[in-house]
Design a protein around this motif. Structure first.
Motif, PDB file in Angstrom:
ATOM      1  N   LEU A 165     -47.861  49.467  10.589  1.00  0.00           N
ATOM      2  CA  LEU A 165     -48.044  48.014  10.572  1.00  0.00           C
ATOM      3  C   LEU A 165     -47.300  47.338   9.415  1.00  0.00           C
ATOM      4  O   LEU A 165     -46.644  46.307   9.637  1.00  0.00           O
ATOM      5  N   PRO A 166     -47.340  47.868   8.181  1.00  0.00           N
ATOM      6  CA  PRO A 166     -46.590  47.208   7.103  1.00  0.00           C
ATOM      7  C   PRO A 166     -45.102  47.060   7.402  1.00  0.00           C
ATOM      8  O   PRO A 166     -44.495  46.040   7.043  1.00  0.00           O
ATOM      9  N   ALA A 167     -44.480  48.063   8.037  1.00  0.00           N
ATOM     10  CA  ALA A 167     -43.046  47.960   8.333  1.00  0.00           C
ATOM     11  C   ALA A 167     -42.763  46.794   9.266  1.00  0.00           C
ATOM     12  O   ALA A 167     -41.789  46.055   9.091  1.00  0.00           O
ATOM     13  N   ARG A 168     -43.588  46.599  10.240  1.00  0.00           N
ATOM     14  CA  ARG A 168     -43.392  45.513  11.205  1.00  0.00           C
ATOM     15  C   ARG A 168     -43.712  44.160  10.565  1.00  0.00           C
ATOM     16  O   ARG A 168     -43.037  43.165  10.856  1.00  0.00           O
ATOM     17  N   LEU A 169     -44.713  44.133   9.707  1.00  0.00           N
ATOM     18  CA  LEU A 169     -45.003  42.898   8.967  1.00  0.00           C
ATOM     19  C   LEU A 169     -43.852  42.532   8.036  1.00  0.00           C
ATOM     20  O   LEU A 169     -43.530  41.354   7.865  1.00  0.00           O
ATOM     21  N   THR A 170     -43.229  43.542   7.433  1.00  0.00           N
ATOM     22  CA  THR A 170     -42.088  43.280   6.558  1.00  0.00           C
ATOM     23  C   THR A 170     -40.937  42.670   7.336  1.00  0.00           C
ATOM     24  O   THR A 170     -40.270  41.739   6.863  1.00  0.00           O
ATOM     25  N   ALA A 171     -40.673  43.190   8.534  1.00  0.00           N
ATOM     26  CA  ALA A 171     -39.610  42.623   9.367  1.00  0.00           C
ATOM     27  C   ALA A 171     -39.894  41.156   9.691  1.00  0.00           C
ATOM     28  O   ALA A 171     -39.006  40.296   9.595  1.00  0.00           O
ATOM     29  N   LEU A 172     -41.132  40.862  10.050  1.00  0.00           N
ATOM     30  CA  LEU A 172     -41.503  39.471  10.339  1.00  0.00           C
ATOM     31  C   LEU A 172     -41.373  38.597   9.096  1.00  0.00           C
ATOM     32  O   LEU A 172     -40.915  37.449   9.174  1.00  0.00           O
ATOM     33  N   ALA A 173     -41.794  39.140   7.950  1.00  0.00           N
ATOM     34  CA  ALA A 173     -41.711  38.373   6.705  1.00  0.00           C
ATOM     35  C   ALA A 173     -40.260  38.071   6.334  1.00  0.00           C
ATOM     36  O   ALA A 173     -39.951  36.980   5.845  1.00  0.00           O
ATOM     37  N   LEU A 174     -39.360  39.031   6.550  1.00  0.00           N
ATOM     38  CA  LEU A 174     -37.944  38.785   6.268  1.00  0.00           C
ATOM     39  C   LEU A 174     -37.400  37.677   7.164  1.00  0.00           C
ATOM     40  O   LEU A 174     -36.630  36.819   6.710  1.00  0.00           O
ATOM     41  N   CYS A 175     -37.793  37.685   8.426  1.00  0.00           N
ATOM     42  CA  CYS A 175     -37.352  36.626   9.338  1.00  0.00           C
ATOM     43  C   CYS A 175     -37.869  35.268   8.874  1.00  0.00           C
ATOM     44  O   CYS A 175     -37.138  34.267   8.903  1.00  0.00           O
ATOM     45  N   ALA A 176     -39.126  35.228   8.432  1.00  0.00           N
ATOM     46  CA  ALA A 176     -39.681  33.974   7.927  1.00  0.00           C
ATOM     47  C   ALA A 176     -38.951  33.528   6.672  1.00  0.00           C
ATOM     48  O   ALA A 176     -38.674  32.334   6.485  1.00  0.00           O
ATOM     49  N   ALA A 177     -38.630  34.479   5.787  1.00  0.00           N
ATOM     50  CA  ALA A 177     -37.937  34.142   4.548  1.00  0.00           C
ATOM     51  C   ALA A 177     -36.538  33.600   4.819  1.00  0.00           C
ATOM     52  O   ALA A 177     -36.052  32.717   4.109  1.00  0.00           O
ATOM     53  N   ALA A 178     -35.888  34.130   5.860  1.00  0.00           N
ATOM     54  CA  ALA A 178     -34.546  33.660   6.210  1.00  0.00           C
ATOM     55  C   ALA A 178     -34.577  32.399   7.064  1.00  0.00           C
ATOM     56  O   ALA A 178     -33.544  31.742   7.236  1.00  0.00           O
TER      57      ALA A 178
END
Length: 318
Positions: free
Chosen positions: A220-233
């Protein structure tokens, strides 16, 4: 929150840990719990490698289990001791003191500043010469670097940045939110064991349990990180594209943050002879490194903001 750890106390702990990381960085190696975990794993590992596959797997699973129980137990006792100590006083000051001390214990279980500085240092070294870039990258990755081109050095640094944003920041904080200090410590032990044992070579059977345990804890953390990067960009590449890139790696998890970063940058990222992400796009340029670092910094800032919000909401309820 694990072991009666309230949200306001946990939020203070996260803010203290992130502030310490930003200002002071890593504690000395002789006091660093993750270094101690690595030393213990490094001492046990060579005893597993000569064993037959089945015995190596069983012995590796038992060794991992004993280490995990020890690590979680020690941190559980530390957390319970802080939460029950009378000498910390009463009222709001007690919660503040608990959060400060828990933050001190939490900090070594996460690392953003070191990751940021080392990835930036790879690009700075690469700007001077390919030899310096390779040498600096060798501090970050276990793969051979002597034959990497300048483009491949930069790709490796960006992949490490994305993967370790999850492994070293998002995942420890996620498990701290779920299960307090024992959860964060157990995760860090599992991630360290995978980094040292989880290879498909002579260590494969002895480290197979460690590799699978890390896969489970990082799912789950890996997938949350991907989503967070998209939000940050501020961009969303699409679920299908992101999932497609994530599947290109053998790991069920590392492809998610790496694939997200490749898509967001519009660049290819790859490990020579193993996988290519966002194939058909240009290789990363020097300017892509600071851009990626900015996005990752926003993710860390968002985590701090969430902790601050939790503190405000928890204080309002109190």
């Amino acid at each position: 929150m694990g072991l009666d750890l309230s949200w306001p106390v946990a939020a203070v702990a996260v803010l203290v840990a992130l502030a310490w990381d930003r200002v002071l960085g890593e504690p000395p190696a002789r006091w660093h719990p993750v270094v101690a975990m690595g030393r213990a794993l490094g001492a046990v590992g060579p005893r597993l490698w000569p064993l037959a596959p089945r015995r190596a797997f069983v012995a590796g699973a038992l060794a991992w289990g004993l280490g995990a129980v020890a690590v979680a137990g020690v941190y559980g006792l530390l957390q319970a001791g802080l939460l029950s100590s009378a000498w910390l006083g009463t009222g709001p000051w007690r919660a503040l003191a608990q959060g400060l001390l828990l933050g001190v214990l939490l900090k070594p279980l996460l690392a953003w500043r070191m990751l940021r500085d080392e990835v930036g240092a790879v690009q700075a070294a690469l700007d001077r010469s390919l030899a310096e870039g390779r040498q600096r990258l060798s501090w970050l990755v276990s793969r051979p670097v002597n034959r990497l081109s300048a483009d491949e050095v930069r790709e490796s640094a960006l992949e490490t940045l994305a993967e370790n944003l999850s492994d070293s920041v998002v995942a420890p904080l996620f498990w701290f939110a779920v299960a307090g200090l024992p959860g964060a410590a157990l995760y860090r032990f599992a991630n360290t064991a995978d980094a040292m044992w989880g290879y498909r070579d002579h260590r494969e059977w002895g480290g197979k349990w460690a590799a699978r345990a890390d896969d489970v804890l990082n799912w789950l953390p890996a997938r949350l990180t991907a989503l967070a990067l998209c939000a940050a960009a501020g961009r969303w590449p699409g679920a299908a594209r992101l999932r497609g890139q994530a599947r290109r790696t053998a790991s069920p998890n590392s492809g998610w943050p790496m694939g997200a970063l490749a898509l967001l940058l519009g660049r290819r990222l790859g490990k020579p002879g193993v996988y290519v992400l966002n194939e058909g796009h240009p290789v990363p340029a020097a300017a892509d490194v600071p851009q990626a670092l900015r996005w990752c910094g926003r993710v860390v800032g968002a985590l701090a903001a969430l902790a601050g919000l939790a503190l405000l909401l928890g204080g309002a309820r109190a």
